[in-house]
Design a protein around this motif. Structure first.
Motif, PDB file in Angstrom:
ATOM      1  N   ASP A   6      47.708  45.526  36.150  1.00  0.00           N
ATOM      2  CA  ASP A   6      47.741  44.889  34.831  1.00  0.00           C
ATOM      3  C   ASP A   6      46.403  44.983  34.102  1.00  0.00           C
ATOM      4  N   GLY A   7      45.758  46.137  34.224  1.00  0.00           N
ATOM      5  CA  GLY A   7      44.494  46.350  33.529  1.00  0.00           C
ATOM      6  C   GLY A   7      43.275  45.820  34.250  1.00  0.00           C
ATOM      7  N   PHE A   8      43.455  45.336  35.480  1.00  0.00           N
ATOM      8  CA  PHE A   8      42.349  44.795  36.270  1.00  0.00           C
ATOM      9  C   PHE A   8      42.202  45.574  37.571  1.00  0.00           C
ATOM     10  N   LEU A   9      40.969  45.615  38.072  1.00  0.00           N
ATOM     11  CA  LEU A   9      40.683  46.250  39.353  1.00  0.00           C
ATOM     12  C   LEU A   9      40.190  45.200  40.339  1.00  0.00           C
ATOM     13  N   PRO A  10      40.685  45.242  41.592  1.00  0.00           N
ATOM     14  CA  PRO A  10      40.281  44.225  42.574  1.00  0.00           C
ATOM     15  C   PRO A  10      38.929  44.526  43.201  1.00  0.00           C
ATOM     16  N   CYS A  11      38.160  43.467  43.475  1.00  0.00           N
ATOM     17  CA  CYS A  11      36.924  43.562  44.232  1.00  0.00           C
ATOM     18  C   CYS A  11      36.916  42.418  45.231  1.00  0.00           C
ATOM     19  N   ALA A  12      35.920  42.340  46.078  1.00  0.00           N
ATOM     20  CA  ALA A  12      35.895  41.326  47.136  1.00  0.00           C
ATOM     21  C   ALA A  12      35.936  39.912  46.577  1.00  0.00           C
ATOM     22  N   GLN A  13      35.348  39.705  45.396  1.00  0.00           N
ATOM     23  CA  GLN A  13      35.264  38.356  44.825  1.00  0.00           C
ATOM     24  C   GLN A  13      36.447  38.003  43.939  1.00  0.00           C
ATOM     25  N   GLY A  14      37.237  38.997  43.490  1.00  0.00           N
ATOM     26  CA  GLY A  14      38.345  38.718  42.581  1.00  0.00           C
ATOM     27  C   GLY A  14      38.790  39.969  41.851  1.00  0.00           C
ATOM     28  N   TYR A  15      38.856  39.892  40.508  1.00  0.00           N
ATOM     29  CA  TYR A  15      39.351  41.006  39.698  1.00  0.00           C
ATOM     30  C   TYR A  15      38.455  41.208  38.472  1.00  0.00           C
ATOM     31  N   MET A  16      38.293  42.489  38.080  1.00  0.00           N
ATOM     32  CA  MET A  16      37.486  42.822  36.914  1.00  0.00           C
ATOM     33  C   MET A  16      38.288  43.694  35.955  1.00  0.00           C
ATOM     34  N   PRO A  17      38.077  43.548  34.640  1.00  0.00           N
ATOM     35  CA  PRO A  17      38.768  44.410  33.680  1.00  0.00           C
ATOM     36  C   PRO A  17      38.424  45.876  33.913  1.00  0.00           C
ATOM     37  N   ALA A  18      39.438  46.713  34.058  1.00  0.00           N
ATOM     38  CA  ALA A  18      39.211  48.128  34.337  1.00  0.00           C
ATOM     39  C   ALA A  18      38.468  48.813  33.201  1.00  0.00           C
ATOM     40  N   THR A  42      30.020  49.143  32.433  1.00  0.00           N
ATOM     41  CA  THR A  42      29.602  49.914  31.261  1.00  0.00           C
ATOM     42  C   THR A  42      29.762  49.133  29.957  1.00  0.00           C
ATOM     43  N   SER A  43      30.386  47.964  30.007  1.00  0.00           N
ATOM     44  CA  SER A  43      30.389  47.076  28.845  1.00  0.00           C
ATOM     45  C   SER A  43      29.084  46.286  28.855  1.00  0.00           C
ATOM     46  N   VAL A  44      28.762  45.623  27.747  1.00  0.00           N
ATOM     47  CA  VAL A  44      27.520  44.852  27.697  1.00  0.00           C
ATOM     48  C   VAL A  44      27.455  43.877  28.866  1.00  0.00           C
ATOM     49  N   SER A  45      28.566  43.233  29.158  1.00  0.00           N
ATOM     50  CA  SER A  45      28.691  42.401  30.348  1.00  0.00           C
ATOM     51  C   SER A  45      30.174  42.296  30.682  1.00  0.00           C
ATOM     52  N   SER A  46      30.474  41.798  31.858  1.00  0.00           N
ATOM     53  CA  SER A  46      31.862  41.630  32.272  1.00  0.00           C
ATOM     54  C   SER A  46      31.961  40.406  33.165  1.00  0.00           C
ATOM     55  N   MET A  47      33.199  40.033  33.483  1.00  0.00           N
ATOM     56  CA  MET A  47      33.445  38.859  34.310  1.00  0.00           C
ATOM     57  C   MET A  47      34.272  39.247  35.526  1.00  0.00           C
ATOM     58  N   ILE A  48      34.091  38.502  36.596  1.00  0.00           N
ATOM     59  CA  ILE A  48      34.998  38.573  37.739  1.00  0.00           C
ATOM     60  C   ILE A  48      35.916  37.357  37.641  1.00  0.00           C
ATOM     61  N   TYR A  49      37.242  37.600  37.707  1.00  0.00           N
ATOM     62  CA  TYR A  49      38.239  36.547  37.577  1.00  0.00           C
ATOM     63  C   TYR A  49      38.966  36.327  38.895  1.00  0.00           C
ATOM     64  N   THR A  50      39.541  35.143  39.036  1.00  0.00           N
ATOM     65  CA  THR A  50      40.247  34.819  40.272  1.00  0.00           C
ATOM     66  C   THR A  50      41.570  35.568  40.395  1.00  0.00           C
ATOM     67  N   GLN A  51      42.159  35.950  39.256  1.00  0.00           N
ATOM     68  CA  GLN A  51      43.442  36.644  39.237  1.00  0.00           C
ATOM     69  C   GLN A  51      43.386  37.776  38.208  1.00  0.00           C
ATOM     70  N   PRO A  52      44.313  38.745  38.289  1.00  0.00           N
ATOM     71  CA  PRO A  52      44.295  39.872  37.349  1.00  0.00           C
ATOM     72  C   PRO A  52      44.914  39.520  35.999  1.00  0.00           C
ATOM     73  N   LYS A  53      44.313  38.562  35.303  1.00  0.00           N
ATOM     74  CA  LYS A  53      44.773  38.204  33.963  1.00  0.00           C
ATOM     75  C   LYS A  53      43.639  37.493  33.228  1.00  0.00           C
ATOM     76  N   GLY A  54      43.627  37.651  31.901  1.00  0.00           N
ATOM     77  CA  GLY A  54      42.540  37.116  31.108  1.00  0.00           C
ATOM     78  C   GLY A  54      42.438  35.608  31.084  1.00  0.00           C
ATOM     79  N   SER A  55      43.551  34.925  31.368  1.00  0.00           N
ATOM     80  CA  SER A  55      43.540  33.462  31.357  1.00  0.00           C
ATOM     81  C   SER A  55      43.094  32.860  32.685  1.00  0.00           C
ATOM     82  N   ALA A  56      42.812  33.719  33.654  1.00  0.00           N
ATOM     83  CA  ALA A  56      42.397  33.233  34.971  1.00  0.00           C
ATOM     84  C   ALA A  56      40.982  32.665  34.908  1.00  0.00           C
TER      85      ALA A  56
END
Length: 301
Positions: free
Chosen positions: A159-171, A125-139
């Motif tokens: 820690d504000g992230f939700l897991p998916c098959a590829q990694g983690y996304m900001p909740a 629902t944000s303009v765009s988002s990222m999938i990260y390797t770990q549940p933190k913004g520096s990942a």
């Protein structure tokens, strides 16, 4: 390999009377092939049972012809479904499941849906988002997904992230598909300055009717793809510009926008080449001509 050769229905069908008028954009038929649902209604040499596939790239154009330089007719975002009627070379011909819009998509951007494949649970629902390797913004970021992309969340928030098959996304960038009730005007405002692209309908690039379809679709209202379809088939007609309020649709010749308030309109347009908010009066002047009124209709969803 031509998929439809193995997917034809060999049963015989009879037609009687003239063929009904159809909209070529959403009627799955071409010179050599048609969807099995049209058997007995429209003539085709062969009929095919659609094979459901899912978009597995961030976003892809649905094109008018099997060519990367062909006109974009619409687009699919990650996790959206496409009903394939024919595969020839690197291209699949079929229609988007959410609105029946026809076109060609690269087969590499689609995957066959199996019973074992987890279904998407959330939508961006944000303009765009990222999938990260770990549940933190520096990942390390793996892939970017646009507004409208659908993803399967596999566990609880961490820690504000939700897991998916590829990694983690900001909740905060996601909403449950089963509980979509996002304000369409708030979504449209988030998309201000997103580039204009004919056929686009995501947070990466978007056109006027794609903006309307995407924002209202994420509010649980499924609208047709093009502005003339939206004008013809959805909403309640308003007779006076003084009736306009937040969220109403204003239609012009080949164009549509969403009222941000009683005076200003949000629209994806080729004049500014992005999503813009500006006074309705200014946009109406731009569309004014001797052939008819600038505003062709106003509707409330």
């Amino acid at each position: 390999m031509n998929m439809s050769q193995n997917n034809y229905n060999e049963q015989s069908y009879a037609l009687s009377g003239p063929s009904p008028k159809t909209d070529k954009r959403i009627t799955p038929i071409r010179g050599d092939l048609a969807d099995i649902s049209l058997a007995g209604k429209l003539f085709a040499p062969h009929y095919a049972v659609p094979q459901l596939r899912i978009c597995v790239t961030s976003a892809t154009m649905v094109r008018a012809a099997p060519d990367h330089l062909a006109q974009g007719a619409s687009s699919l975002s990650y996790g959206e479904e496409f009903a394939v009627l024919d595969i020839s070379g690197d291209w699949a011909w079929g229609y988007c499941k959410h609105d029946d819009y026809l076109g060609y998509v690269p087969t590499a951007h689609l995957a066959i849906i199996t019973e074992e494949m987890p279904k998407p649970t959330h939508i961006v629902t944000s303009v765009s988002s990222m999938i990260y390797t770990q549940p933190k913004g520096s990942a390390t970021s793996i892939v970017q997904l646009p507004m409208g992309a659908k993803i399967c969340i596999t566990g609880d928030e961490e820690d504000g992230f939700l897991p998916c098959a590829q990694g983690y996304m900001p909740a905060s960038h996601l909403s449950l598909i089963s509980d979509m009730d996002v304000d369409p005007v708030a979504l449209a405002r988030r998309l201000i300055n997103v580039p204009y692209c004919w056929g686009g309908r995501s947070g990466f690039a978007i056109d006027c009717s794609g903006l309307v379809q995407l924002c209202f679709g994420m509010n649980g209202k499924n609208l047709p793809r093009d502005s003339d379809m939206q004008e013809a088939f959805v909403g309640r007609q308003l007779d006076d510009r003084n009736q306009l309020r937040v969220g109403d649709l204003v239609f012009f010749n080949g164009h549509v926008g969403i009222m941000a308030d009683k005076d200003n309109i949000i629209h994806a347009n080729s004049y500014h080449m992005n999503v813009t908010i500006e006074p309705l009066s200014i946009v109406a002047q731009r569309f004014a001509s001797e052939d008819g009124p600038a505003i062709t209709s106003m509707k409330r969803i």
